[in-house]
Write a protein that holds these residues in place. Structure first.
Motif, PDB file in Angstrom:
ATOM      1  N   MET A  69       0.850  -1.175   0.000  1.00 11.16           N
ATOM      2  CA  MET A  69       0.000   0.000   0.000  1.00 11.16           C
ATOM      3  C   MET A  69       0.897   1.241   0.000  1.00 11.16           C
ATOM      4  SD  MET A  69      -2.881   1.210   2.750  1.00 11.16           S
ATOM      5  CE  MET A  69      -3.984  -0.119   2.374  1.00 11.16           C
ATOM      6  N   THR A  70       0.594   2.178  -0.872  1.00  7.83           N
ATOM      7  CA  THR A  70       1.366   3.408  -0.984  1.00  7.83           C
ATOM      8  C   THR A  70       0.998   4.359   0.147  1.00  7.83           C
ATOM      9  OG1 THR A  70       1.373   3.136  -3.376  1.00  7.83           O
ATOM     10  CG2 THR A  70       1.947   5.304  -2.529  1.00  7.83           C
ATOM     11  N   SER A  71       2.021   5.015   0.682  1.00 11.29           N
ATOM     12  CA  SER A  71       1.761   5.973   1.757  1.00 11.29           C
ATOM     13  C   SER A  71       2.388   7.319   1.418  1.00 11.29           C
ATOM     14  CB  SER A  71       2.309   5.462   3.087  1.00 11.29           C
ATOM     15  OG  SER A  71       3.706   5.351   3.039  1.00 11.29           O
ATOM     16  N   VAL A  72       1.912   8.348   2.129  1.00 16.04           N
ATOM     17  CA  VAL A  72       2.409   9.710   1.997  1.00 16.04           C
ATOM     18  C   VAL A  72       2.885  10.134   3.379  1.00 16.04           C
ATOM     19  CG1 VAL A  72       1.789  12.093   1.457  1.00 16.04           C
ATOM     20  CG2 VAL A  72       0.799  10.221   0.123  1.00 16.04           C
ATOM     21  N   THR A  73       4.084  10.704   3.452  1.00 15.92           N
ATOM     22  CA  THR A  73       4.601  11.203   4.729  1.00 15.92           C
ATOM     23  C   THR A  73       4.110  12.624   4.933  1.00 15.92           C
ATOM     24  OG1 THR A  73       6.562   9.820   4.579  1.00 15.92           O
ATOM     25  CG2 THR A  73       6.689  11.725   6.049  1.00 15.92           C
ATOM     26  N   LEU A  74       3.532  12.867   6.101  1.00 12.78           N
ATOM     27  CA  LEU A  74       3.024  14.189   6.464  1.00 12.78           C
ATOM     28  C   LEU A  74       3.647  14.616   7.787  1.00 12.78           C
ATOM     29  CD1 LEU A  74      -0.765  13.714   5.641  1.00 12.78           C
ATOM     30  CD2 LEU A  74       0.964  14.892   4.266  1.00 12.78           C
ATOM     31  N   TYR A  75       3.518  15.901   8.080  1.00 13.17           N
ATOM     32  CA  TYR A  75       4.059  16.495   9.304  1.00 13.17           C
ATOM     33  C   TYR A  75       2.978  17.340   9.952  1.00 13.17           C
ATOM     34  CZ  TYR A  75       8.313  15.140   6.945  1.00 13.17           C
ATOM     35  OH  TYR A  75       9.272  14.418   6.306  1.00 13.17           O
ATOM     36  N   GLN A  76       3.063  17.442  11.275  1.00 15.00           N
ATOM     37  CA  GLN A  76       2.091  18.247  12.010  1.00 15.00           C
ATOM     38  C   GLN A  76       2.815  18.957  13.155  1.00 15.00           C
ATOM     39  OE1 GLN A  76      -1.003  18.808  11.254  1.00 15.00           O
ATOM     40  NE2 GLN A  76      -1.645  19.885  13.074  1.00 15.00           N
ATOM     41  N   PRO A  77       2.679  20.290  13.234  1.00 12.76           N
ATOM     42  CA  PRO A  77       3.210  20.989  14.405  1.00 12.76           C
ATOM     43  C   PRO A  77       2.248  20.796  15.572  1.00 12.76           C
ATOM     44  CG  PRO A  77       2.189  22.555  12.904  1.00 12.76           C
ATOM     45  CD  PRO A  77       2.103  21.208  12.250  1.00 12.76           C
ATOM     46  N   VAL A  78       2.783  20.510  16.751  1.00 14.39           N
ATOM     47  CA  VAL A  78       1.944  20.306  17.933  1.00 14.39           C
ATOM     48  C   VAL A  78       2.599  20.955  19.145  1.00 14.39           C
ATOM     49  CG1 VAL A  78       0.957  18.134  17.061  1.00 14.39           C
ATOM     50  CG2 VAL A  78       2.969  18.054  18.536  1.00 14.39           C
ATOM     51  N   GLY A  79       1.789  21.215  20.142  1.00 13.15           N
ATOM     52  CA  GLY A  79       2.280  21.694  21.427  1.00 13.15           C
ATOM     53  C   GLY A  79       2.448  20.528  22.386  1.00 13.15           C
ATOM     54  N   TYR A 134       3.432  26.250  27.569  1.00 18.21           N
ATOM     55  CA  TYR A 134       4.733  25.677  27.892  1.00 18.21           C
ATOM     56  C   TYR A 134       5.863  26.149  26.977  1.00 18.21           C
ATOM     57  CZ  TYR A 134       1.943  22.711  30.867  1.00 18.21           C
ATOM     58  OH  TYR A 134       1.088  22.271  31.831  1.00 18.21           O
ATOM     59  N   ARG A 135       5.539  26.974  25.979  1.00 20.58           N
ATOM     60  CA  ARG A 135       6.546  27.517  25.051  1.00 20.58           C
ATOM     61  C   ARG A 135       7.379  26.399  24.411  1.00 20.58           C
ATOM     62  NH1 ARG A 135       3.824  31.713  25.085  1.00 20.58           N
ATOM     63  NH2 ARG A 135       4.551  33.667  25.917  1.00 20.58           N
ATOM     64  N   ARG A 136       6.688  25.333  24.033  1.00 26.33           N
ATOM     65  CA  ARG A 136       7.326  24.212  23.352  1.00 26.33           C
ATOM     66  C   ARG A 136       6.581  23.960  22.049  1.00 26.33           C
ATOM     67  NH1 ARG A 136      12.087  22.265  25.505  1.00 26.33           N
ATOM     68  NH2 ARG A 136      11.649  20.405  24.311  1.00 26.33           N
ATOM     69  N   GLY A 137       7.330  23.681  21.005  1.00 26.33           N
ATOM     70  CA  GLY A 137       6.747  23.314  19.725  1.00 26.33           C
ATOM     71  C   GLY A 137       7.416  22.064  19.211  1.00 26.33           C
ATOM     72  N   TYR A 138       6.637  21.136  18.750  1.00 23.60           N
ATOM     73  CA  TYR A 138       7.157  19.870  18.240  1.00 23.60           C
ATOM     74  C   TYR A 138       6.667  19.668  16.812  1.00 23.60           C
ATOM     75  CZ  TYR A 138       7.825  18.998  23.199  1.00 23.60           C
ATOM     76  OH  TYR A 138       8.202  19.107  24.508  1.00 23.60           O
ATOM     77  N   VAL A 139       7.464  18.969  16.036  1.00 27.37           N
ATOM     78  CA  VAL A 139       7.046  18.533  14.711  1.00 27.37           C
ATOM     79  C   VAL A 139       6.956  17.020  14.776  1.00 27.37           C
ATOM     80  CG1 VAL A 139       7.672  18.344  12.276  1.00 27.37           C
ATOM     81  CG2 VAL A 139       8.107  20.474  13.522  1.00 27.37           C
ATOM     82  N   VAL A 140       5.768  16.498  14.462  1.00 23.76           N
ATOM     83  CA  VAL A 140       5.620  15.051  14.388  1.00 23.76           C
ATOM     84  C   VAL A 140       5.474  14.644  12.925  1.00 23.76           C
ATOM     85  CG1 VAL A 140       4.707  14.796  16.722  1.00 23.76           C
ATOM     86  CG2 VAL A 140       3.122  15.109  14.819  1.00 23.76           C
ATOM     87  N   GLN A 141       5.942  13.458  12.644  1.00 25.55           N
ATOM     88  CA  GLN A 141       5.940  12.907  11.284  1.00 25.55           C
ATOM     89  C   GLN A 141       5.136  11.613  11.307  1.00 25.55           C
ATOM     90  OE1 GLN A 141       9.892  12.443   9.618  1.00 25.55           O
ATOM     91  NE2 GLN A 141       9.329  10.423   8.841  1.00 25.55           N
ATOM     92  N   LEU A 181      15.151  15.450  15.972  1.00 21.94           N
ATOM     93  CA  LEU A 181      15.143  14.347  16.923  1.00 21.94           C
ATOM     94  C   LEU A 181      14.998  12.984  16.260  1.00 21.94           C
ATOM     95  CD1 LEU A 181      12.869  15.866  19.686  1.00 21.94           C
ATOM     96  CD2 LEU A 181      15.347  15.695  19.680  1.00 21.94           C
ATOM     97  N   ASN A 182      14.039  12.848  15.365  1.00 23.23           N
ATOM     98  CA  ASN A 182      13.755  11.573  14.706  1.00 23.23           C
ATOM     99  C   ASN A 182      13.560  10.459  15.722  1.00 23.23           C
ATOM    100  OD1 ASN A 182      13.215   9.886  12.594  1.00 23.23           O
ATOM    101  ND2 ASN A 182      15.355   9.371  12.224  1.00 23.23           N
ATOM    102  N   GLU A 183      12.651  10.679  16.653  1.00 25.08           N
ATOM    103  CA  GLU A 183      12.331   9.665  17.658  1.00 25.08           C
ATOM    104  C   GLU A 183      11.306   8.700  17.095  1.00 25.08           C
ATOM    105  OE1 GLU A 183      10.898  11.381  21.266  1.00 25.08           O
ATOM    106  OE2 GLU A 183      12.661  12.620  21.528  1.00 25.08           O
TER     107      GLU A 183
END
Length: 129
Positions: free
Chosen positions: A1-11, A59-66, A124-126
């Protein structure tokens, strides 16, 4: 199955909810946010995490999740350019968030973080497998 990588900014709060789902789902959106808008570029997500999450949240934190999503699922939604070329995002109605979560392939991963609006992006690439 073909997939698409997306990103989302989150707190921090949203990241904690993602973690509570075993890194497999995004939490429901506020009623004030009728559209969930994941983006196609890590750089664009980092800009949003820096300019919004790290600057305006408690909390003045920003994360990018993939995360990877089934292309078949995404084909039902419009890919829009948000102002600047390269700033592409999918507009998924909040009521379809459970469908998006079901279409996620694998786990959501933290790609990077900001601490405070003037901080540099830290890759990070966690993974959580």
């Amino acid at each position: 199955m073909t997939s698409v990588t997306l990103y989302q900014p989150v707190g921090l709060e949203e990241l904690q909810a993602i973690k509570a789902s075993d890194w497999r789902a995004f939490p429901p959106h506020d009623i004030e946010q009728p559209v969930f808008r994941p983006v196609t570029s890590e750089a664009f997500a980092a800009q949003l995490a820096r300019d919004w999450n790290a600057a305006h949240t408690t909390y003045r934190r920003g994360y990018v999740v993939q995360f990877a999503v089934s292309k078949t699922f995404l084909d039902a939604y419009e890919n829009k350019v948000s102002g600047t070329p390269g700033h592409e995002e999918y507009w998924i109605p909040s009521e379809d968030l459970s469908l998006l979560n079901a279409a996620i392939q694998g786990q959501i991963a933290v790609a990077g973080t900001f601490a405070g609006h003037d901080a540099e992006y830290r890759k990070l690439n966690e993974t959580h497998a």
